[in-house]
Design a protein around this motif. Structure first.
Motif, short mmCIF file in Angstrom:
data_model
loop_
_atom_site.label_atom_id
_atom_site.label_comp_id
_atom_site.label_asym_id
_atom_site.label_seq_id
_atom_site.Cartn_x
_atom_site.Cartn_y
_atom_site.Cartn_z
N GLU A 166 22.98 43.65 36.46
CA GLU A 166 22.76 44.43 34.98
C GLU A 166 23.67 44.29 34.32
O GLU A 166 24.43 44.05 33.54
N PHE A 167 24.96 44.43 36.23
CA PHE A 167 26.21 44.79 35.31
C PHE A 167 27.31 43.83 34.71
O PHE A 167 28.00 43.58 33.82
N LEU A 168 27.18 42.32 35.10
CA LEU A 168 27.35 41.23 35.68
C LEU A 168 26.78 40.58 34.18
O LEU A 168 27.63 39.62 33.46
N LYS A 169 25.88 40.53 33.41
CA LYS A 169 24.83 40.15 32.83
C LYS A 169 25.55 40.32 31.73
O LYS A 169 26.11 39.70 30.39
N VAL A 170 26.35 41.84 31.14
CA VAL A 170 26.73 42.11 30.27
C VAL A 170 28.47 42.34 30.32
O VAL A 170 28.91 41.24 29.23
N ALA A 171 28.77 41.72 31.40
CA ALA A 171 30.18 41.51 31.69
C ALA A 171 30.48 39.46 31.43
O ALA A 171 31.81 39.24 31.46
N GLN A 172 29.10 38.71 31.22
CA GLN A 172 29.37 37.36 31.66
C GLN A 172 30.59 36.94 30.89
O GLN A 172 31.55 36.37 31.06
N PRO A 173 30.35 37.41 30.06
CA PRO A 173 31.07 36.61 28.72
C PRO A 173 33.07 36.72 29.19
O PRO A 173 33.21 36.42 28.70
N LEU A 174 33.28 38.36 29.38
CA LEU A 174 34.31 38.49 30.23
C LEU A 174 34.78 37.49 31.05
O LEU A 174 35.56 36.79 30.92
N LEU A 175 34.04 37.66 31.54
CA LEU A 175 34.48 36.92 32.88
C LEU A 175 34.24 35.51 32.59
O LEU A 175 35.20 34.50 33.59
N LYS A 176 33.93 35.10 31.87
CA LYS A 176 34.10 33.78 31.56
C LYS A 176 35.63 33.32 31.14
O LYS A 176 35.56 32.70 31.56
N GLN A 177 36.25 34.10 30.65
CA GLN A 177 37.64 33.95 30.53
C GLN A 177 38.00 33.92 31.46
O GLN A 177 39.45 33.12 31.79
N ILE A 178 38.09 34.80 32.20
CA ILE A 178 39.12 34.76 33.60
C ILE A 178 38.51 33.39 34.57
O ILE A 178 39.51 33.51 35.03
N GLU A 179 37.41 33.18 34.71
CA GLU A 179 36.97 31.66 35.04
C GLU A 179 38.21 30.73 34.71
O GLU A 179 38.28 29.67 35.21
N LYS A 180 37.86 31.03 33.01
CA LYS A 180 38.85 29.76 32.38
C LYS A 180 39.99 29.68 33.34
O LYS A 180 41.07 28.85 33.04
N ASP A 181 40.76 31.10 33.65
CA ASP A 181 42.48 30.80 34.12
C ASP A 181 42.17 30.34 35.59
O ASP A 181 43.48 30.76 35.50
N GLY A 182 41.25 30.20 35.67
CA GLY A 182 41.38 29.79 37.38
C GLY A 182 40.57 30.85 38.54
O GLY A 182 40.93 30.54 39.29
N PHE A 183 40.03 32.13 38.11
CA PHE A 183 39.93 32.97 39.10
C PHE A 183 38.63 33.52 39.13
O PHE A 183 38.01 33.53 38.15
N LYS A 184 38.24 33.73 40.50
CA LYS A 184 36.50 33.70 40.39
C LYS A 184 36.63 35.85 40.70
O LYS A 184 37.50 36.18 41.73
N VAL A 185 35.65 35.73 40.56
CA VAL A 185 35.65 37.25 40.16
C VAL A 185 34.43 38.25 41.16
O VAL A 185 33.88 38.05 41.15
#
Ligand SMILES: [Zn+2]
Length: 376
Positions: A166-185
């Protein structure tokens, strides 16, 4: 009669030189100490400057070049008996001008050193960033994992797949931005009533239940997570360590081989735990965190309202000191001057016309479920 501290150079004295007092009387320069006196008659006297960087005034004997008396006391050139003697007029004015030139040279040298050192410190941040860029991400990840395994011994992790999902679903758009910078959360929930969240180098994020409990919306939680992840993507942990190395190590690493720093990172776990983010890093994390939220189309206002709750809580309970006992990477202990930061963030909100996505309205339900979780 005035006395000036002076040194006599004379072939007959032990070691070739001896210190004592210089005085001027009866058309003579006198040198005396407990053991001896020596005089140079005005008729045989020459005056000039010399010695290391020309800062001494020499009284030499024309009839014996091996003998001279010198002093660093410039006042001697103003002595009436000398200054009023026409024969010394040009020698005195030349000596004065030599001394002035020396002083000017020294001042310029001091100014240049000052400019150099200031430049060095101004350039330090840039150098630290440059070095951090060259530090392999794997070193950082390894250090973060090492720290995590130490910390995890004292944490009560909540393991619930559906809440995590549930949390990851909400955070998905944000985590995508972090992944663009080369980091896996990697996300972890910890049962602990303290309002706290922090990120470890490499991308592990630890969220304590106290943070969720005290947040009023998904936007607030995402604001904190975005800020914490910005510490990771801006590589604040590694930059903090390099920053602590000292300017000369930094200089040599910036212009030399970064691999020489490998040893420093080998035992970095302990150092990381005691590292607190500087004010500059906090500002940077606020800025970058804000940027990620806007890019993810999550309303960044949540970061402001959460800070406001935080500053009220801080005042009411002095939570800060309690959190300081835990690790310094925590959200609270490293976030001083909450008020200043609230107003800085409010500035960014002015004139903001971005359209934001509507996050799910299940935050309260999520909160209740999370707080209900038991640890086995
Ligand atoms: Zn921070």
């Amino acid at each position: 009669m005035e006395n000036y501290q002076a040194i006599l150079i004379h072939p007959d004295v032990k070691g070739g030189r001896i210190s004592g007092n210089l005085s001027i009387k009866n058309n003579c320069i006198y040198f005396e100490n407990e053991e001896l006196t020596h005089q140079i008659n005005f008729i045989n006297l020459t005056i000039n400057t010399g010695g290391a960087s020309n800062r001494f005034i020499f009284f030499a004997d024309k009839t014996n070049t091996e003998i001279s008396i010198y002093t660093s006391d410039k006042k001697v050139l103003k002595n009436n008996l000398l200054a009023s003697n026409k024969n010394f007029k040009s020698e005195i004015s030349k000596s004065k001008s030599d001394l002035r030139k020396t002083l000017k040279g020294v001042l310029i040298a001091i100014a240049l050193v000052g400019i150099f050192i200031t430049g060095l410190y101004l350039a330090k941040d840039k150098m630290v960033e440059k070095i951090a860029d060259q530090v392999p991400a794997s070193w950082e990840k390894e250090a973060g994992d090492k720290l995590f395994s130490t910390l995890s011994l004292q944490y009560k992790f909540i393991k619930n797949d559906s809440l995590e999902k549930e949390f990851l679903k909400v955070a998905q758009p944000l985590l995508k931005q972090i992944e663009k910078d080369g980091f896996k959360v990697d996300l972890y929930f910890v049962k602990d009533p303290t309002i706290n969240a922090f990120a470890l180098p490499g991308g592990k994020v630890i969220i304590q239940t106290g943070l969720i409990e005290n947040a009023k919306s998904w936007e607030e939680v995402m604001g904190v997570v975005s800020h914490e992840l910005s510490h990771v993507t801006r590589r604040h942990h590694i930059r903090g360590i390099i920053n602590n190395l000292g300017i000369f190590t930094i200089l040599s690493a910036a212009f030399g081989d970064v691999s020489a720093l490998a040893g420093t990172f080998l035992n970095v776990g302990g150092e990381l735990a005691s590292l607190s983010n500087s004010r500059d890093f906090e500002h940077e994390a606020d800025e970058t965190g804000w940027k990620y939220l806007v890019q993810a189309k999550i309303n960044p206002k949540g970061l402001i309202t959460f800070f406001e709750t935080l500053s009220k809580e801080e005042k009411a309970n002095e939570i800060k000191s309690k959190v300081d006992e835990t690790i310094d990477l925590s959200f609270l202990s490293t976030h001083p001057n909450t008020k200043d930061r609230i107003s800085a963030l409010k500035e960014k909100l002015k004139g903001d016309k971005s359209a934001y996505i509507k996050l799910p309205d299940n935050f309260e339900k999520f909160k209740i479920e999370l707080l209900k979780q038991k640890i086995n």
